[in-house]
Design an enzyme around this catalytic site. Sequence first.
Site, PDB file in Angstrom:
ATOM      1  CE  LYS A   1      47.668  11.230 -60.745  1.00  0.00           C
ATOM      2  NZ  LYS A   1      47.079  10.855 -62.036  1.00  0.00           N
ATOM      3  CG  ASN A   2      46.505   8.020 -58.407  1.00  0.00           C
ATOM      4  OD1 ASN A   2      46.124   8.769 -59.306  1.00  0.00           O
ATOM      5  ND2 ASN A   2      47.510   7.184 -58.552  1.00  0.00           N
TER       6      ASN A   2
ATOM      7  NE  ARG B   1      40.727   4.974 -67.001  1.00  0.00           N
ATOM      8  CZ  ARG B   1      39.846   4.458 -67.849  1.00  0.00           C
ATOM      9  NH1 ARG B   1      39.690   5.018 -69.031  1.00  0.00           N
ATOM     10  NH2 ARG B   1      39.115   3.409 -67.529  1.00  0.00           N
TER      11      ARG B   1
ATOM     12  CB  CYS C   1      48.644   8.259 -69.354  1.00  0.00           C
ATOM     13  SG  CYS C   1      49.480   9.593 -68.490  1.00  0.00           S
TER      14      CYS C   1
ATOM     15  NE  ARG D   1      44.156   4.185 -68.489  1.00  0.00           N
ATOM     16  CZ  ARG D   1      44.629   5.238 -67.824  1.00  0.00           C
ATOM     17  NH1 ARG D   1      45.024   5.101 -66.582  1.00  0.00           N
ATOM     18  NH2 ARG D   1      44.706   6.414 -68.388  1.00  0.00           N
TER      19      ARG D   1
ATOM     20  CB  ILE E   1      34.507   3.073 -68.167  1.00  0.00           C
ATOM     21  CG1 ILE E   1      33.555   3.233 -69.357  1.00  0.00           C
ATOM     22  CG2 ILE E   1      35.706   3.987 -68.310  1.00  0.00           C
ATOM     23  CD1 ILE E   1      32.913   4.603 -69.415  1.00  0.00           C
ATOM     24  CG  ASP E   2      34.067  -3.431 -68.833  1.00  0.00           C
ATOM     25  OD1 ASP E   2      35.091  -2.802 -68.512  1.00  0.00           O
ATOM     26  OD2 ASP E   2      34.032  -4.664 -68.904  1.00  0.00           O
ATOM     27  CG  LEU E   3      35.237  -3.944 -64.484  1.00  0.00           C
ATOM     28  CD1 LEU E   3      36.535  -4.180 -63.728  1.00  0.00           C
ATOM     29  CD2 LEU E   3      34.340  -5.173 -64.393  1.00  0.00           C
TER      30      LEU E   3
ATOM     31  CG  ASP F   1      50.600   4.293 -61.218  1.00  0.00           C
ATOM     32  OD1 ASP F   1      50.439   3.996 -62.412  1.00  0.00           O
ATOM     33  OD2 ASP F   1      49.725   4.877 -60.544  1.00  0.00           O
TER      34      ASP F   1
ATOM     35  CB  VAL G   1      48.424  -3.385 -64.332  1.00  0.00           C
ATOM     36  CG1 VAL G   1      47.230  -2.455 -64.090  1.00  0.00           C
ATOM     37  CG2 VAL G   1      48.768  -4.157 -63.058  1.00  0.00           C
TER      38      VAL G   1
ATOM     39  NE  ARG H   1      47.267  13.359 -66.580  1.00  0.00           N
ATOM     40  CZ  ARG H   1      47.376  12.051 -66.415  1.00  0.00           C
ATOM     41  NH1 ARG H   1      48.382  11.394 -66.956  1.00  0.00           N
ATOM     42  NH2 ARG H   1      46.476  11.392 -65.714  1.00  0.00           N
TER      43      ARG H   1
END
Length: 427
Positions: free
Chosen positions: A22-23, A92, A116, A121, A123-125, A305, A327, A397
């Site tokens: 998936k990722n 996301r 999730c 988390r 998103i600034d990066l 994960d 994390v 998901r």
Amino acid sequence: MDKLVIEGGRPLSGSIRIHGAKNAALPILAASLLSEGKVQLSNVPHLLDIEVMLGILNRLGCRAVQQGDKVTIDSDRTNSAHVPEDLMRQMRSSIFLMGPLLAKFGEVCIYQPGGCAIGERKIDLHLKGLEALGAVIEENDQQIWCRATKLIGNDIHLEYPSVGATENIMMAASLAQGTTVITNAAREPEIQDLQNFLNAMGASIMGAGTDTITIQGVDKLYSCQYEIIPDRIVAGTILIAAAATRGTVTLSHCNPSHLVSLLHVLRRAGVQIRACNDIITVSSASRPKPIDCIVTLPYPSFPTDLQSQVMVLLSLADGFSVMKETVFEGRFKHVDELVRMGADISVDLNTAFIRGVPRLYGATVEATDLRAGAALVIAGLAAQGRTIVEQIHHIDRGYDQIELMFGHLGGKMRRETKVALKQLDLA
């Protein structure tokens, strides 16, 4: 809402093929927007997140169709750089569309993504990386606009090796003018898969899998055929479940090199492992050994994960274990559910202290996120009695029909809907 009913206490046994990652599939689906022709992908899993991403691509004007494990994307008709709010808030990973749409249209409008609830988390990066390539960022309320007349390559140092930020920068920079160098880049196998896919379309990228990635911008990307890598988290989940139920399971179409940190942990826990080429066999006939401390960190260290799944295994260990989550700060929500099943776990900030018990007991529990849900399924398979896992849309998901996956290995579990439960009550 569907739920899983699990009759526990049966060792898993047999062999199973691991489906696509998936990722890896999600950013590759987003990157297909960059092609000037059709893209054909294989080994794409049937997952809720994949359905959402395909829905977004179609709403943007693409023609994206999945048949079996194959997906065809025709991005020539893409006519919008405005990601639909209703779909973006469901997942996301829709954030991966920023880089490709910015490179394709010179602008993109997104909303804060969903997904999730496992902690903050930001998103600034992602935004800083796109700004470094020449984008102008505007925010109002929940909308974020990125605009760039021309993307120019640049040296970009990530403050944290974010997978999503690394991938977004790679996709945008593939069509930028000049050279982009990402330092402190994420090193995950999914990063390598995205590099290989982009290069298959004609990009010029090297270094994925290390902390420095170099992208030489090209004018165009073209159609290609590509196979998604196997899902290392699904593979890891099954390996842990086999150990927790004291069974013997063989995985095929997996990559042991992607699971080195997990295999090390399982060996420390006393699990027997054989790995060769794309096959891994695990076997366990006794209670696992405790492990003094496991710390989640970016790849190639132990993955966040798989933290909740391994916690189930350690909750059955013959001794005391410690697990530290570095994390995501919200990744211990499954602890209360495991305690409901008889586990002895206490949490202090980002550290879990696990005193192993001889057995877990069936209970009604709730999946609070994707990987927590997988952990509760493992707990139910290992537990004595019946376990009901609710809110399993989270599990859908990331796992393709998890009840069939574990059923194939001898696990006794079924999916029930509210309608089915009402009929059962009436009977």
